[in-house]
Design a protein around this motif. Structure first.
Motif, mmCIF file in Angstrom:
data_model
loop_
_atom_site.group_PDB
_atom_site.id
_atom_site.type_symbol
_atom_site.label_atom_id
_atom_site.label_comp_id
_atom_site.label_asym_id
_atom_site.label_seq_id
_atom_site.Cartn_x
_atom_site.Cartn_y
_atom_site.Cartn_z
ATOM 1 N N ALA A 73 -87.370 10.709 -1.270
ATOM 2 C CA ALA A 73 -88.634 11.096 -1.571
ATOM 3 C C ALA A 73 -88.785 12.301 -2.389
ATOM 4 C CB ALA A 73 -89.697 10.793 -0.726
ATOM 5 N N ARG A 77 -89.575 13.476 -6.180
ATOM 6 C CA ARG A 77 -90.925 14.369 -6.752
ATOM 7 C C ARG A 77 -90.138 15.519 -7.293
ATOM 8 N NH1 ARG A 77 -95.915 15.946 -3.907
ATOM 9 N NH2 ARG A 77 -96.514 17.862 -4.798
ATOM 10 N N ILE A 101 -89.878 3.548 -8.849
ATOM 11 C CA ILE A 101 -89.962 3.789 -7.372
ATOM 12 C C ILE A 101 -89.431 2.587 -6.600
ATOM 13 C CG2 ILE A 101 -91.909 5.304 -7.321
ATOM 14 C CD1 ILE A 101 -93.259 3.103 -6.292
ATOM 15 N N GLN A 105 -90.249 1.889 0.262
ATOM 16 C CA GLN A 105 -90.249 3.324 0.876
ATOM 17 C C GLN A 105 -91.690 3.751 0.719
ATOM 18 O OE1 GLN A 105 -86.996 5.926 0.054
ATOM 19 N NE2 GLN A 105 -86.046 4.249 -1.028
ATOM 20 N N GLY A 107 -92.643 6.887 1.389
ATOM 21 C CA GLY A 107 -92.674 8.048 0.533
ATOM 22 C C GLY A 107 -92.878 8.033 -1.010
ATOM 23 N N HIS A 108 -92.026 7.000 -1.246
ATOM 24 C CA HIS A 108 -91.914 6.732 -2.642
ATOM 25 C C HIS A 108 -93.496 6.061 -3.218
ATOM 26 C CE1 HIS A 108 -87.773 6.053 -4.098
ATOM 27 N NE2 HIS A 108 -87.693 7.070 -3.159
ATOM 28 N N GLU A 111 -95.600 9.044 -3.461
ATOM 29 C CA GLU A 111 -95.362 9.765 -4.818
ATOM 30 C C GLU A 111 -96.045 9.084 -5.899
ATOM 31 O OE1 GLU A 111 -93.726 12.586 -7.410
ATOM 32 O OE2 GLU A 111 -94.192 12.612 -5.389
#
Length: 293
Positions: A73, A77, A101, A105, A107-108, A111
């Motif tokens: 992640a 970013r 992405i 995940q 975190g993806h 984002e």
């Protein structure tokens, strides 16, 4: 010298080395293995030269990293910030970015939310079936599709023959069946408030893709990666007929140059007003409808 026609290119890649970070072509050895298929030397240009090439082609371009789904992640970013800074510095030629992405995940997914909120220009989601989530009709993609619909931003879904892995043993693990147009049909039907752009020529399933685009008013086509010299006959016919307002120009820079593709489109005998729609008119109407200038 004749001024080239204005172009809105809905799908190209990066000509800079940084733009290929995380891809299967990141190393020189990998690039050499695929040089013959792409007919491109896989060399790179600097950021300013890339922008200059777009200006010479009179093109505004939506750029796609394609393989950022492999990053963690934080790296993801950082790569997006690189793209957004570049777009802001060269806003006359960079229209936006396709975000790739891994929706499995968290975190993806966070984002993607940030990118939809902060990304300049046209920021949309590229749905690649070779991520761990699989094709776009799988459950893992649903939250991301909803995010795009809520943000009023499209998703890009590649269809047809993929150049990724072509000519290699096992095709880099890519299965072509996952790029069948049926997945565009499934997503467009399940999410009528979502705009879906089918990327590439859909060969060997072009008739199915034409039928889906005619049936679903929330589906458009962009035709990067192919010279129109090689378009299937039924696609050429429909571009000038029933799909005339539903087709966007796409190049696939740096593998294919804008200048070459403009000439190839002209050589196919399309009427000037059809070419104007494909090169810019359809894209301008669509972008205005979602509030992007």
């Amino acid at each position: 010298m004749t001024t080239p026609p204005r172009l809105i290119d809905f799908h190209s890649h990066w000509g800079t080395e940084r733009g290929w970070r995380g891809s299967p072509y990141q190393s020189a050895a990998d690039r050499e293995a695929l040089r013959g298929y792409f007919k491109w030397d896989m060399g790179f240009v600097g950021e300013d030269e890339q922008a200059a090439q777009f200006r010479r082609a009179n093109a505004r371009v939506v750029l796609d990293f394609a393989f950022t789904h492999t990053m963690d992640a934080a790296a993801l970013r950082d790569q997006h910030d690189y793209a957004f800074d570049y777009a802001r510095s060269h806003s006359d030629v960079v229209l936006g970015n396709w975000i790739g992405i891994d929706p499995t995940q968290p975190g993806h997914v966070r984002e993607l939310e940030r990118c939809l909120r902060e990304g300049p220009g046209l920021t949309g989601l590229a749905v690649h079936s070779f991520t761990p989530a699989g094709p776009a009709d799988q459950p893992a993609w649903r939250p991301c599709l909803r995010l795009c619909a809520e943000a009023g931003r499209p998703v890009l879904m590649p269809v047809g023959m993929s150049a990724t892995g072509a000519g290699t043993r096992g095709g880099m693990g890519v299965t072509l069946q996952d790029s069948h147009p049926r997945y565009v049909d499934h997503v467009a039907a399940a999410h009528p408030d979502l705009d879906v752009i089918a990327a590439r020529v859909a060969w060997p399933w072009q008739p199915e893709m034409i039928a889906i685009a005619l049936h679903k008013a929330n589906v458009w086509l962009e035709l990067h990666g192919w010279s129109p010299r090689y378009f299937p006959g039924e696609l050429k016919h429909e571009i000038a007929k029933r799909l005339r307002k539903r087709v966007f120009f796409g190049a696939d820079y740096p593998m294919l140059s804008h200048e070459r593709l403009v000439q190839d489109w002209r050589d196919q005998g399309f009427a000037p007003d059809v070419l104007e729609d494909v090169f810019t008119g359809n894209a301008e109407s669509y972008l205005a409808s979602i509030g992007v200038r």
